[in-house]
Design an enzyme around this catalytic site. Structure first.
Site, PDB file in Angstrom:
ATOM      1  N   GLN A 225       0.723  -1.325   0.027  1.00  0.00           N
ATOM      2  CA  GLN A 225       0.113  -0.101   0.000  1.00  0.00           C
ATOM      3  C   GLN A 225       0.831   1.352   0.058  1.00  0.00           C
ATOM      4  OE1 GLN A 225      -2.155  -0.814   3.589  1.00  0.00           O
ATOM      5  NE2 GLN A 225      -0.339  -1.490   4.616  1.00  0.00           N
TER       6      GLN A 225
ATOM      7  N   HIS B  51      -8.570   2.868  19.951  1.00  0.00           N
ATOM      8  CA  HIS B  51      -7.535   1.576  20.396  1.00  0.00           C
ATOM      9  C   HIS B  51      -8.294   0.984  21.670  1.00  0.00           C
ATOM     10  CE1 HIS B  51      -4.326   3.288  17.814  1.00  0.00           C
ATOM     11  NE2 HIS B  51      -5.029   1.963  17.181  1.00  0.00           N
TER      12      HIS B  51
ATOM     13  N   ASP C  39       0.467  -0.740  13.948  1.00  0.00           N
ATOM     14  CA  ASP C  39       0.855   0.561  15.016  1.00  0.00           C
ATOM     15  C   ASP C  39       1.113   0.040  16.411  1.00  0.00           C
ATOM     16  OD1 ASP C  39      -2.293   0.848  14.046  1.00  0.00           O
ATOM     17  OD2 ASP C  39      -1.884   1.103  16.174  1.00  0.00           O
TER      18      ASP C  39
ATOM     19  N   GLU D  74      -0.209  -8.662  11.228  1.00  0.00           N
ATOM     20  CA  GLU D  74      -0.046  -7.670  10.348  1.00  0.00           C
ATOM     21  C   GLU D  74       0.573  -8.031   9.098  1.00  0.00           C
ATOM     22  OE1 GLU D  74       0.068  -4.378   8.384  1.00  0.00           O
ATOM     23  OE2 GLU D  74      -0.840  -4.071  10.382  1.00  0.00           O
TER      24      GLU D  74
ATOM     25  N   GLY E 225      -3.818 -11.908   7.037  1.00  0.00           N
ATOM     26  CA  GLY E 225      -4.937 -12.117   8.364  1.00  0.00           C
ATOM     27  C   GLY E 225      -5.898 -13.184   7.998  1.00  0.00           C
TER      28      GLY E 225
ATOM     29  N   ASP F 243      -8.415  -5.085  13.618  1.00  0.00           N
ATOM     30  CA  ASP F 243      -8.204  -3.622  13.341  1.00  0.00           C
ATOM     31  C   ASP F 243      -7.610  -3.165  12.039  1.00  0.00           C
ATOM     32  OD1 ASP F 243      -5.397  -1.389  15.031  1.00  0.00           O
ATOM     33  OD2 ASP F 243      -7.463  -1.053  13.793  1.00  0.00           O
ATOM     34  N   SER F 244      -8.626  -3.548  11.124  1.00  0.00           N
ATOM     35  CA  SER F 244      -8.040  -3.390   9.764  1.00  0.00           C
ATOM     36  C   SER F 244      -8.426  -2.052   9.041  1.00  0.00           C
ATOM     37  CB  SER F 244      -9.149  -4.204   9.104  1.00  0.00           C
ATOM     38  OG  SER F 244     -10.416  -3.494   8.948  1.00  0.00           O
TER      39      SER F 244
HETATM   40  N1  SAM Z   1      -7.783   2.441  12.813  1.00  0.00           N
HETATM   41  C1  SAM Z   1      -7.643   1.860  11.145  1.00  0.00           C
HETATM   42  C2  SAM Z   1      -8.831   2.145  10.465  1.00  0.00           C
HETATM   43  O1  SAM Z   1      -9.827   2.082  11.068  1.00  0.00           O
HETATM   44  O2  SAM Z   1      -8.810   2.525   9.345  1.00  0.00           O
HETATM   45  C3  SAM Z   1      -6.885   0.862  10.882  1.00  0.00           C
HETATM   46  C4  SAM Z   1      -5.340   1.048  11.517  1.00  0.00           C
HETATM   47  S1  SAM Z   1      -4.186  -0.148  11.244  1.00  0.00           S
HETATM   48  C5  SAM Z   1      -3.107   0.700  11.138  1.00  0.00           C
HETATM   49  C6  SAM Z   1      -4.839  -1.171   9.940  1.00  0.00           C
HETATM   50  C7  SAM Z   1      -3.851  -2.473   9.577  1.00  0.00           C
HETATM   51  O3  SAM Z   1      -4.336  -3.287   8.702  1.00  0.00           O
HETATM   52  C8  SAM Z   1      -2.541  -1.602   8.710  1.00  0.00           C
HETATM   53  O4  SAM Z   1      -1.448  -1.717   9.309  1.00  0.00           O
HETATM   54  C9  SAM Z   1      -2.619  -2.628   7.453  1.00  0.00           C
HETATM   55  O5  SAM Z   1      -1.511  -2.879   6.807  1.00  0.00           O
HETATM   56  C10 SAM Z   1      -3.156  -3.949   8.124  1.00  0.00           C
HETATM   57  N2  SAM Z   1      -3.971  -4.846   6.858  1.00  0.00           N
HETATM   58  C11 SAM Z   1      -4.390  -4.424   5.963  1.00  0.00           C
HETATM   59  N3  SAM Z   1      -4.791  -5.685   5.216  1.00  0.00           N
HETATM   60  C12 SAM Z   1      -4.425  -6.627   6.118  1.00  0.00           C
HETATM   61  C13 SAM Z   1      -4.582  -8.007   5.968  1.00  0.00           C
HETATM   62  N4  SAM Z   1      -5.046  -8.724   4.937  1.00  0.00           N
HETATM   63  N5  SAM Z   1      -3.918  -8.809   6.991  1.00  0.00           N
HETATM   64  C14 SAM Z   1      -3.321  -8.325   7.973  1.00  0.00           C
HETATM   65  N6  SAM Z   1      -3.311  -6.893   8.195  1.00  0.00           N
HETATM   66  C15 SAM Z   1      -3.728  -6.030   7.410  1.00  0.00           C
END
Ligand code: SAM
Length: 306
Positions: free
Chosen positions: A31, A62, A86, A106, A139, A156-157
């Site tokens: 990304q 969180h 994070d 993650e 995930g 927390d995606s």
């Molecule tokens: N709070 C934020 C929101 O609601 O938009 C989300 C924050 S958190 C940083 C989202 C995380 O999900 C990112 O670090 C991203 O890389 C991760 N992520 C996205 N797709 C994923 C997947 N298929 N498996 C595991 N992690 C994933």
């Protein structure tokens, strides 16, 4: 020349944040990532044009992702956090003394490394905690393949775009159900109901087909522009939603957990939905019920405030 960084997620309107200083910008394997300073919001992480977090208000989201499921459980021991590189949700999860092991799955290593470099206070040492098991993986693949069983799975995606799209699918939710212990709780981020009611309806319908109890709840996340932010809850143990404010108070005291947003009263109130949101939820549950055998009607129970 001052740079303004735009959120590009909304088709008909844009939010621009002034970048007082761009600290890091890269196209990772998964990304587009940019981290910058803003006088109002503090340090900001954006992925694929969507504001993920700011150091000024990250505690809201969180805490509500971690403490609503974990305070409802009497002894949460094994917790899986999917996404959340994070470290903010993990930080709150590890405040619960009964947690013996917390897995953080993650997909993007850069998010973990750059978060530790530019705002280590968000993870707050949680990645160095001996109870933490960091897994860099998709995930969906992880949860579909794991033999472990969890008391709670917290997703927390990011939004249902890019690498995160798979984390908003019935297939993923079914895999999460398989990886939950009996009576375990699944919580996911579910977007902004006022702007994206279909996102909430889709997840609620999928949950209603899989679980006995479905209960979206809301929080006010200042940097997610567009009204209340939805989180969704699913479990086969509907009684977990009947926890009283008094019991939550005793649990918070016993566990010695400090918070800045979550309180026992906020916990209960978060499940009280405004009519326009409730109609989306009840419509989705009714649709799922029509597709389910009569004996398996899901319930949406509101927690008692006694
Ligand atoms: N709070 C934020 C929101 O609601 O938009 C989300 C924050 S958190 C940083 C989202 C995380 O999900 C990112 O670090 C991203 O890389 C991760 N992520 C996205 N797709 C994923 C997947 N298929 N498996 C595991 N992690 C994933």
């Amino acid at each position: 020349m001052t740079r303004w960084i735009e959120e590009t997620f909304h088709p008909h309107w844009r939010v621009r944040l002034k970048a007082d200083k761009v600290l890091h910008e890269v196209k990772t394997e998964h990304q587009h990532l940019v981290i910058f300073d803003n006088e109002t919001w503090g340090r900001v992480l954006m992925l694929d044009g969507v504001c993920q977090l700011t150091t000024s208000d990250e505690f809201v989201y969180h805490e509500m992702m971690a403490h609503v499921p974990l305070m409802a459980l009497s002894k949460p021991r094994r917790v899986l956090v999917i996404g959340g590189g994070d470290g903010g949700v993990l930080r709150e999860v590890l405040k619960h003394p009964t947690v013996e092991k917390a897995t953080l799955c993650e997909i993007d290593r850069s998010v973990v490394d750059l978060s530790l470099k530019f705002y280590p206070e968000i993870a707050g040492g949680s990645l160095e905690d001996p109870r933490t098991d960091l897994v860099i993986a998709d995930g969906l693949k992880y949860v579909a393949g794991t033999r472990e069983r969890f008391d709670a799975i917290i997703v927390d995606s990011s939004e249902p775009i890019g690498p995160s799209a798979v984390l908003h699918t019935p297939e993923f939710f079914a895999a999460c159900k398989r990886a939950l212990k009996e009576g375990g709780v699944l919580v996911t981020q579910n977007g902004l109901p006022f702007l994206f009611p279909d996102h909430l309806a889709g997840t609620t319908k999928a949950f209603a087909r899989l679980f006995k109890a479905v209960a979206p709840y809301l929080c006010t996340q200042p940097c997610y522009f567009g009204g209340p932010f939805a989180l969704n809850w699913a479990s086969d143990d509907a009684d977990l939603l009947d926890i009283s404010t008094k019991k939550l108070q005793r649990r918070q005291e016993k566990r010695g957990i400090e918070t800045r947003y979550w309180t026992p009263a906020v916990h209960g109130a978060a499940f009280a939905l405004p009519r326009y949101v409730e109609q989306v939820v009840l419509g989705a549950i009714a649709e799922a019920s029509r597709q389910l055998a009569p004996a398996r009607k899901p319930s949406r129970r509101k927690p008692s405030t006694a």
